[in-house]
Design a protein around this motif. Structure first.
Motif: not given
Ligand SMILES: [Zn+2]
Length: 327
Positions: A167-169, A177-186
């Motif tokens: 999910g975080h590729m 923005k992703c829930g993990c704090g980074r951007r553009g994750c699946a």
């Molecule tokens: Zn993510």
């Protein structure tokens, strides 16, 4: 009535609901119980609630405690299966919770803990869509996107137990923005949460859509898989567009997995896949095929919807327990 010590209780612990099932050696579910997860509670209170859930399932199965060999739990977030510790589970608000040993103290039987998506993949591999395949990747699409890898019939954990976070590729550098704090994750592009964000944004911009009306009708404040399915059935153009976009990114994700691992089978699970089956998976497969580097025998890699639905986690936890405890 089974009285030998050969029953295992599988538990699917989710951020919104949790479920326990008593399962026999032929994987029949003898009894089960389900309730909402009170994630706001302190870990100790929630663990007592989980113990209660398990006892209720055993009651419903009408078996004696002495027939229970072990409890096996699929828990969200990062898990240390050797120590039985939930390291970090944002949707439970847990950090380093000794779930295994605490539950064992209450229940008096061995308790195994593994990541929830990993047990789902184990379930589909042993009993569901991926039966017979040795190298399997599971992609579970829900509020987030979880992944699990089985390599030569074993879970592949990685050096730090952190493998399989599909999910975080990153599929779109500098994307949303992703829930993990980074951007553009699946997960930020193709999860149910991402679809809901895009549907709401489109409506705000003035696009016509019945999604919010259906949510109101159904008394839901979130765009659940059921709502998605209903909106698509009623041919809502905004829902259709956002679904196609999500399927496109999932197709790219699948192709990346294939180019990396070339597995025998990829199982797409989670609420949307459980409801829509092939309608959800077919467009994903078609996008994926176009992005395989090696086009030869593309169809040998099965891309399938999960078959176990809601039971994947609980049954998979039981399969894993039998494997780890030895049958
Ligand atoms: Zn993510």
């Amino acid at each position: 009535m089974p009285n030998r010590k050969d029953l295992i209780v599988g538990v699917d612990l989710g951020g919104t609901s949790m479920r326990a099932m008593v399962v026999d050696t032929s994987y029949q579910i003898l009894g089960e119980d389900k309730r909402r997860t009170q994630a706001k509670d302190r870990p100790r209170k929630l663990i007592e609630e989980i113990a209660d859930l398990i006892e209720e399932a055993v009651d419903k199965a009408e078996v004696k405690w002495s027939a229970i060999r072990a409890v096996s739990i699929g828990a969200p977030g990062s898990v240390d299966p050797v120590q039985g510790v939930v390291r970090h589970a944002p949707n439970l608000g847990w950090h380093d919770v000794r779930l295994g040993s605490k539950l064992k103290e209450i229940l008096g039987v061995p308790v195994l803990v593994e990541n929830d998506v990993n047990v789902g993949v184990v379930g589909e591999h042993a009993l569901g869509a991926a039966q017979g395949a040795h190298d399997v990747v599971g992609i579970f699409v829900g509020t987030g996107i979880g992944g699990g890898i089985m390599f030569h019939d074993e879970l592949y954990d990685g050096t730090r137990g952190a493998a399989g976070e599909l999910g975080h590729m990153v599929l779109q550098v500098d994307g949303p923005k992703c829930g993990c704090g980074r951007r553009g994750c699946a997960e930020a592009l193709a999860s149910r949460t991402a679809m809901e964000r895009d549907v709401r944004a489109a409506i705000k911009k003035g696009r016509k859509s019945i999604v919010l009306d259906i949510m109101k009708e159904r008394d839901q404040d979130r765009m659940t898989s059921r709502i998605i399915q209903l909106a698509l059935r009623r041919r809502d153009p905004v829902m259709r567009q956002m679904m196609e976009r999500a399927q496109y990114y999932l197709g790219i994700l699948v192709a990346n997995v294939v180019n990396l691992l070339d597995p025998e089978c990829i199982v797409i699970g989670g609420g949307i896949a459980d409801r829509m089956h092939e309608d959800f998976v077919k467009p994903i497969r078609e996008v994926a095929w176009r992005h395989y580097l090696q086009q030869r025998d593309a169809q040998r890699i099965k891309i399938l919807a999960g078959q176990l639905g809601d039971n994947a986690g609980g049954l998979g936890a039981v399969v894993l327990a039998r494997h780890r405890l030895g049958s």
